[in-house]
Structures are given as C-alpha cells and as structure tokens.
Write an enzyme that holds these catalytic residues in place. Structure first.
Site, PDB file in Angstrom:
ATOM      1  CE  LYS A 270      49.908  -9.122  10.818  1.00 36.45           C
ATOM      2  NZ  LYS A 270      50.517  -8.860   9.515  1.00 36.45           N
TER       3      LYS A 270
ATOM      4  CB  SER B 173      52.408  -1.922   8.153  1.00 35.67           C
ATOM      5  OG  SER B 173      53.085  -2.390   6.635  1.00 35.67           O
TER       6      SER B 173
HETATM    7  C1  LIG Z   1      50.086  -8.314   8.222  1.00 38.12           C
HETATM    8  C2  LIG Z   1      50.600  -7.516   7.908  1.00 38.12           C
HETATM    9  C3  LIG Z   1      50.284  -6.321   6.764  1.00 38.12           C
HETATM   10  C4  LIG Z   1      48.735  -6.687   5.990  1.00 38.12           C
HETATM   11  O1  LIG Z   1      47.661  -6.596   8.069  1.00 38.12           O
HETATM   12  P1  LIG Z   1      46.395  -7.322   7.882  1.00 38.12           P
HETATM   13  O2  LIG Z   1      45.749  -7.067   8.693  1.00 38.12           O
HETATM   14  O3  LIG Z   1      46.734  -8.767   6.791  1.00 38.12           O
HETATM   15  O4  LIG Z   1      45.682  -6.497   6.719  1.00 38.12           O
HETATM   16  C5  LIG Z   1      50.709  -5.566   5.933  1.00 38.12           C
HETATM   17  N1  LIG Z   1      52.384  -5.294   6.274  1.00 38.12           N
HETATM   18  C6  LIG Z   1      52.929  -5.914   6.997  1.00 38.12           C
HETATM   19  C7  LIG Z   1      54.708  -5.558   7.292  1.00 38.12           C
HETATM   20  C8  LIG Z   1      52.065  -7.300   7.409  1.00 38.12           C
HETATM   21  O5  LIG Z   1      53.049  -8.155   8.523  1.00 38.12           O
END
Ligand SMILES: *Cc1c(COP(=O)(O)O)cnc(C)c1O
Length: 325
Positions: free
Chosen positions: A51, A304
């Site tokens: 993010k 992510s």
């Molecule tokens: C925010 C987030 C997502 C999803 O991202 P989007 O842009 O909302 O689809 C996935 N994994 C993690 C760890 C996140 O913080």
C-alpha cells in the site's frame, strides 16, 4: 483511466519511499503445481504491505497548499499505515478513520507513525462518512485506498518489477478487494501484452468486486469477519476507476474460503519461512487449493502483505481457535 505512462512516472516518483521487492522462486510450489512459480514479496515491503506504493504516489502529487493542510483517509489498516508513513516522511498531517473491525495491532502501528487515528462506526462506509465530513470541515485531502488514478498507478509499479525479472511472465495471481492493486498491475501488464493472464483472488466472505462484476455494476457487500481482514469492504457504489479497470483487464476472479486461507498462512510459515497476513495469502490459498492448475507458466503470486498478529498464526498452526476469529 490511468495509463502505462502513469505507472512509469509513479515508479520514479516513489523511489524514496517504497523499495523494489524480491521475486523469489518457490521450489515447493513449483513442484506442487508442476510449473515455474514465483512469489512477489510485498510482505517485506516498507510498512509491511504494497500500500505504500499507491499512498506515496498520491501524497507526492499533492500541491504545496494541499500538503500544508494535510490528508484524511479511511482504512482497514494497511492503507492507513502507508498514508501515515508517507505523511510523516513529507512532514504532513494525516488523519486515519478506521472501522471497529480493524485489528488492534494495525491501529497501534498507525499511531506509532504519529498519525491521528479515529475509530468510527461499525463498517468501512461509516468510517468513510466521517472522513468525508473531516475533509469538508478541515480542508484535508481525501486519499482513497484504491479508487484514485495516482494510487492505482503506484500499485501498478509491481508489474514493472515483475517484467524486469521475468519478461516472459504468463500468469499473475493478485489478491483483490477494492481493486487498486490488481487494477494497476493488470493495466500495466495488459498494456505490454494482452496475452499475460491476470487472476484476482478474494475471500468468499464479502467479495465486493466479484459480486459487482456479476451484477455488472458496483454493489454493496455485507462486511463479515474473515482471516483476510485487509480485504474487507465494498468497492464504493460511486466507483469510478477500479471497477472499469477490472472489468476491462482482469481475466478471472477466484474465491477462497477461510480454511483455504488458514492453510496458506500456515504453509507460508512452515515451508516459505515467512509471515503472511490472511489478505496477503489468498493467492497462495488459491494455488494450494488446486484452483490454478490450468494456468500457464511462469506464474507469479503477489504476496500483498505481512501485517499479521503472530498469535493468530500460532493458533492456526495449533489447529485451534480458528472458529473464534
Ligand atoms: C489493501 C490490500 C489488498 C487489496 O488491495 P485492493 O487495492 O483493495 O484490491 C490486498 N492485500 C493486502 C495485504 C492489502 O492491504
């Protein structure tokens, strides 16, 4: 809609705030799937998730006047932490509105970065209303967690890093909530080659984008507790960017259940030696559940985020307490 050029611009803009993450070949998963499979380690990114890429790109694009007034945002945790980190780096005020479902360790991490945290209401929608009110009353710029061209372009820089290391990449598997992450990645990859297959993965409990794609327009979701807490929330009924991007560029969306997410988090610790939060593990969960077999290689799974309370993982490994989450 943002363009591939915006993603390249974001890449050079965010260099002081986000680093390039490792793309690591997974031997166990390559053997398991019979295909070359790589993990993109955004759990090792600054602030513990991807993010920071989008938040940094957005904050760096503010005018001097906007910088002086500061920003406000709504977040289930990781976006708030990223905005707080970027704001501190730029010497700006940041107010983070979070819904009650947010996990305490995520709020603590945001407060540790000197941002103001306001816990507002039960759902993401309640928190968003407060953020809108604060924005109007105090002149703070509202920074969307996903539905913003600068945020999307920032997240898309992951695709450029993938192509640097694996120019022949055939499939990319991406966690999906509001769609900023997959929107940016798919936009960049499909602009390079329409043949790269992009798969989104959401949890069965409240998959907002999945439901919206089926309906053909953004629909609200019931927010439920899930191991994938960072994926909770709707895509916004007035969605402008991520819904059309996902409609246009994402090839398929797959859902995983709580047991599959738990298995992926345990797998990550035991076989890959890393902590992955539930939302960060849904791509792994899809692969481990055998839902990825027909996809062509080389494949990359975006891990992510890694912001998980260790106690949760300990409980999952012990095989107990899952039902209380
Ligand atoms: C925010 C987030 C997502 C999803 O991202 P989007 O842009 O909302 O689809 C996935 N994994 C993690 C760890 C996140 O913080």
């Amino acid at each position: 809609l943002p363009t591939l050029h915006d993603v390249f611009l974001a890449r050079s803009a965010i260099r002081p705030l986000a680093h390039e993450t490792e793309l690591r070949r997974s031997s166990p998963l390559s053997a398991y799937t019979g295909r070359d499979l790589y993990l993109k380690l955004e759990n090792r990114q600054r602030t513990g998730s991807f993010k920071i890429r989008g938040a940094a790109n957005r904050l760096l694009s503010l005018t001097p006047e906007e910088r002086t007034r500061g920003v406000v945002t709504v977040s289930t945790g990781n976006h708030g932490r990223a905005v707080a980190y970027a704001a501190r780096h730029l010497g700006m005020r940041a107010v983070i509105c979070v819904p009650e479902l947010v996990l305490p360790h995520k709020v603590a991490a945001i407060r540790a970065l000197d941002a103001e945290v306001i816990v507002a209401g039960r759902t993401q929608d309640d928190a968003e209303q407060l953020a809108l009110d604060l924005s109007a009353a105090q002149g703070l710029t509202l920074v969307s967690p996903f539905d913003d061209p600068q945020v999307i372009a920032g997240q898309g820089t992951i695709a450029l890093e993938l192509l640097d290391v694996l120019p022949d990449i055939a499939t990319v598997i991406v966690p999906l909530s509001g769609g900023g992450l997959i929107g940016g990645i798919a936009l960049a990859l499909k602009s390079v080659s329409s043949r790269i297959h992009v798969v989104g993965v959401s949890m069965e409990r409240g998959p907002a984008m999945y439901d919206s794609l089926l309906a053909g327009h953004p629909v609200p979701v019931e927010e439920e507790p899930t191991l994938a807490d960072s994926l909770i929330g709707g895509i916004g009924l007035d969605n402008r960017y991520t819904f059309p991007l996902v409609q246009k560029y994402v090839d398929e969306v797959v859902l995983v259940n709580e047991d599959e997410i738990a298995a992926a988090m345990v797998y990550a610790v035991q076989r890959e030696q890393m902590l992955v939060e539930g939302g960060g593990a849904v791509g792994l969960a899809m692969v481990l559940a055998g839902k990825a077999t027909p996809l062509s290689a080389p494949m990359a799974v975006v891990i992510s985020g890694g912001n998980v309370d260790k106690q949760i993982v300990v409980k999952l490994i012990a095989g107990a307490g899952r039902e209380t989450l």
